[in-house]
Motif scaffolding. Structure first.
Motif, PDB file in Angstrom:
ATOM      1  N   ASN A  97       0.921  -1.172  -0.097  1.00 32.98           N
ATOM      2  CA  ASN A  97      -0.006  -0.169   0.083  1.00 32.98           C
ATOM      3  C   ASN A  97       0.958   1.159   0.031  1.00 32.98           C
ATOM      4  O   ASN A  97       0.599   2.221  -0.844  1.00 32.98           O
TER       5      ASN A  97
ATOM      6  N   ASP B 377     -16.419  -4.579   2.559  1.00 32.78           N
ATOM      7  CA  ASP B 377     -15.433  -4.601   1.557  1.00 32.78           C
ATOM      8  C   ASP B 377     -16.004  -5.032   0.124  1.00 32.78           C
ATOM      9  O   ASP B 377     -16.816  -5.958   0.353  1.00 32.78           O
ATOM     10  N   VAL B 381     -11.483  -5.054  -5.206  1.00 32.04           N
ATOM     11  CA  VAL B 381     -11.376  -3.489  -5.489  1.00 32.04           C
ATOM     12  C   VAL B 381     -10.678  -2.909  -4.477  1.00 32.04           C
ATOM     13  O   VAL B 381      -9.871  -1.999  -4.444  1.00 32.04           O
ATOM     14  N   ASN B 382     -11.237  -3.070  -3.196  1.00 32.27           N
ATOM     15  CA  ASN B 382     -10.949  -2.315  -1.904  1.00 32.27           C
ATOM     16  C   ASN B 382     -10.412  -2.880  -0.785  1.00 32.27           C
ATOM     17  O   ASN B 382     -10.374  -2.172   0.271  1.00 32.27           O
ATOM     18  N   SER B 383     -10.562  -4.410  -0.638  1.00 28.95           N
ATOM     19  CA  SER B 383     -10.386  -4.856   0.509  1.00 28.95           C
ATOM     20  C   SER B 383      -9.033  -4.897   1.413  1.00 28.95           C
ATOM     21  O   SER B 383      -8.987  -4.866   2.532  1.00 28.95           O
ATOM     22  N   HIS B 385      -6.337  -2.256   0.353  1.00 32.57           N
ATOM     23  CA  HIS B 385      -6.000  -0.943   0.161  1.00 32.57           C
ATOM     24  C   HIS B 385      -6.897   0.278   0.593  1.00 32.57           C
ATOM     25  O   HIS B 385      -6.761   1.223   0.708  1.00 32.57           O
ATOM     26  N   GLY B 386      -8.424  -0.296   1.177  1.00 30.67           N
ATOM     27  CA  GLY B 386      -9.074   0.555   1.644  1.00 30.67           C
ATOM     28  C   GLY B 386      -9.490   1.865   0.694  1.00 30.67           C
ATOM     29  O   GLY B 386      -9.385   2.036  -0.369  1.00 30.67           O
ATOM     30  N   PRO B 387      -9.455   2.887   1.588  1.00 25.90           N
ATOM     31  CA  PRO B 387      -9.550   4.178   0.886  1.00 25.90           C
ATOM     32  C   PRO B 387      -8.337   4.815  -0.057  1.00 25.90           C
ATOM     33  O   PRO B 387      -8.868   5.594  -0.830  1.00 25.90           O
ATOM     34  N   ALA B 389      -7.290   2.558  -2.211  1.00 20.83           N
ATOM     35  CA  ALA B 389      -7.166   1.789  -3.629  1.00 20.83           C
ATOM     36  C   ALA B 389      -7.611   2.688  -4.644  1.00 20.83           C
ATOM     37  O   ALA B 389      -8.505   3.627  -4.619  1.00 20.83           O
ATOM     38  N   SER B 390      -7.055   2.246  -5.941  1.00 20.47           N
ATOM     39  CA  SER B 390      -7.431   3.217  -6.939  1.00 20.47           C
ATOM     40  C   SER B 390      -8.430   2.000  -7.906  1.00 20.47           C
ATOM     41  O   SER B 390      -8.463   0.850  -7.894  1.00 20.47           O
ATOM     42  N   VAL B 391      -9.930   2.427  -8.069  1.00 25.21           N
ATOM     43  CA  VAL B 391     -10.826   1.817  -8.501  1.00 25.21           C
ATOM     44  C   VAL B 391     -10.862   1.636  -9.877  1.00 25.21           C
ATOM     45  O   VAL B 391     -10.585   2.560 -10.829  1.00 25.21           O
TER      46      VAL B 391
END
Lengths: 107, 466
Positions: A97, B377, B381-383, B385-387, B389-391
């Protein structure tokens, strides 16, 4: 002039946990990269990067002998591996990350 | 490894021992440990089976049955490896005693008897478990403040505590080896105590020779996570040609503390300066003050050098006196987590995932469930890298897996979460599928890490013989 350098181009990272603390070891790919990391990859920059995930302080330690930086991030894992609702309970992906970061470097 | 003795070696006159790392956690792979014993020319092999949560799980097993509470893997591991180690004169050190090292030792004895190994000696190290004394210790004025949060009100959790184990050092393990133990079984000692003990025993290091103790701490740290220094969890995973061939590491340690990290040539993976470095920067917090029960290692003077294929020399150990306080990890019951997942298909997978989230949050609210925290989550998609993450563009998503998790004080509510996700099968958008079988509600054990004065933690060694 500023140059943009993706952190992933100049460093490797591995992350782990102790309780609610996440540790990220960042290893520069060479000496020149280490100088860039030391100057630009500050604790403040890392704290800003993990906004919305890391709630506590971020402390940086330097390991000149290994061209590496160690980031210790507090209140970072939703109460720790045993308590968090996150799927990445131990923050093992936090290193990857961090490598998403783009550094703005003076030319 | 023959190559070491052939190369001009400045340390050739020094005594050396070879330590293998046979396990990094409960459930680690057994085969590479067998390879180490068969091909590693080892003198000792250490087995770490304990993580922070493990003692809480083991204490509950022991509460149900006083003859349990050790790591169940101890049985198959010992059955497989003890006869091999015994034949080669390799001594075993394991923390698989967990919450019940006495019973763990008993199980090893039974296996040794069945394998007809008369005279085999087992050293059991106990005293790390202070569960029965925690209230008394606190009443006598020892604060036990949470070292992560600073919170001092431990009374808040006192009646929910399930485990309280102190990270003890290598002292009793050294004593066990001195008394001829072939197998040492411990509870919660520091991971690297399993490796410091053979060095102190073999080289006669003083327990206050801080640079030497730092060598033990550091070398133990490098190998204790087994594949952690042989290409596991590695940035260099692409260089692994045969992923299925694992390898556990060996530290060849010289009496001056210098070491070569290596592995049997019959095994897969690799050891390079990078793989050793990857583990040196892993979970050490302040590298100038890597705190362990036996001492404090300053890792900022270390030098690592690849001296041959799969051989990395580590030198430059600096230490400081051991801390006055020991780390105590307390586990306490802290509610329940209920979780479940469902997949949604192209087209509009991301929009469908959002629909599912809205369905679940709305249902929980309408049913007025007692929920402390909800997390949703979108796996893929984002599980992870959370906020941050590049979607990806929605049209590029073939599928999304929706996962919901809630924390609640009630097991029943945690169980209801599973049912609600199941309803999405028929009440969700077209192409909602693959609920599979949701995991049962799990009880949360939260951790309260703290410090305790050494003198509060008397340890003991019990020697047994077949």
């Amino acid at each position: 002039m500023k140059k943009q350098i993706p952190l992933i181009d100049i460093a490797y990272a591995r992350s782990g946990d102790k309780g609610d603390v996440s540790d990220i070891g960042v290893m520069a790919k060479d000496k020149k990269a280490y100088e860039i990391l030391k100057k630009y990859l500050t604790a403040e920059r890392v704290k800003e990067h993990f906004q919305g995930i890391v709630k506590g302080d971020v402390v940086r330690y330097e390991m000149d002998n290994l061209d590496s930086l160690e980031f210790v991030m507090f209140n970072a894992l939703g109460g720790g591996a045993t308590r968090t609702l996150a799927m990445d309970q131990t923050g093992k992906a936090f290193g990857c990350n961090l490598l998403r970061m783009i550094l703005e470097v003076d030319e | 490894m023959g190559s070491i003795s052939k190369r001009p070696d400045p340390q050739q006159d020094l005594k050396k021992i070879r330590l293998g790392a046979g396990s990094a956690s409960w459930g680690d792979m057994l085969d590479p440990a067998i390879d180490l014993v068969k091909y590693g020319k080892l003198d000792y092999i250490g087995f770490d089976h304990l993580a922070e949560l493990t003692l809480s799980i083991l204490q509950r097993m022991k509460a149900k049955d006083p003859k349990r509470g050790y790591i169940p893997d101890l049985i198959p591991w010992t059955q497989t490896l003890l006869p091999l180690c015994h034949a080669k004169g390799i001594k075993m050190l394991t923390n698989a005693g967990g919450a019940n090292p006495e019973q763990g030792g008993e199980e090893v004895l039974k296996i040794a008897k069945a394998a007809n190994l008369p005279g085999l000696k087992v050293g059991v190290v106990a005293g790390d478990d202070i569960f029965d004394r925690i209230q008394d210790i606190h009443k006598r004025g020892i604060k036990l403040a949470n070292m992560d949060t600073g919170e001092e009100d431990i009374d808040r959790i006192m009646d929910r505590i399930v485990a309280a184990n102190v990270y003890i050092g290598s002292e009793r393990l050294v004593e066990a080896l001195g008394k001829g133990a072939d197998v040492v079984v411990t509870g919660r000692c520091t991971d690297n105590a399993l490796y410091i003990a053979p060095m102190v025993h073999e080289f006669g290091w003083a327990m206050d020779d801080w640079d030497k103790i730092a060598a033990g701490i550091t070398i133990g740290h490098i190998i204790e996570c087994t594949t952690g220094c042989t290409g596991g969890m590695s940035n260099f995973w692409k260089d692994i040609k045969e992923p299925w061939r694992a390898a556990f590491p060996i530290a060849e340690v010289y009496e001056n503390g210098d070491a070569i990290i290596t592995k049997p040539k019959e095994t897969g993976r690799f050891i390079t300066e990078w793989t050793v470095k990857e583990h040196l920067v892993y979970e050490v917090h302040d590298p100038r003050n890597y705190l362990m029960a036996d001492g404090i290692a300053d890792l900022t003077h270390l030098s690592i050098k690849e001296v041959a294929k799969d051989e990395v020399r580590v030198t430059g150990f600096k230490g400081k006196p051991k801390p006055k306080m020991l780390k105590l990890c307390i586990g306490y019951e802290d509610g329940w987590i209920g979780e479940s997942e469902i997949s949604v298909s192209w087209p509009d997978a991301l929009e469908k995932a959002k629909f599912c989230e809205s369905f679940l949050r709305g249902r929980f609210k309408e049913k007025n469930l007692e929920i402390q925290e909800i997390r949703v989550d979108y796996i893929g998609v984002n599980s992870l890298h959370g906020p941050l993450a590049s979607v990806p563009h929605p049209s590029e998503l073939n599928e999304v897996r929706v996962r919901v998790a809630v924390r609640t004080s009630s097991k029943e509510v945690a169980n209801l979460v599973r049912r609600e996700v199941t309803h999405l099968w028929t009440h969700g958008p077209v192409g909602s599928t693959a609920v599979i079988s949701p995991p049962p509600p799990r009880q949360v054990i939260s951790l309260w890490p703290t410090l305790i004065p050494r003198e509060e933690v008397p340890t003991r060694l019990i020697m047994r013989e077949v």
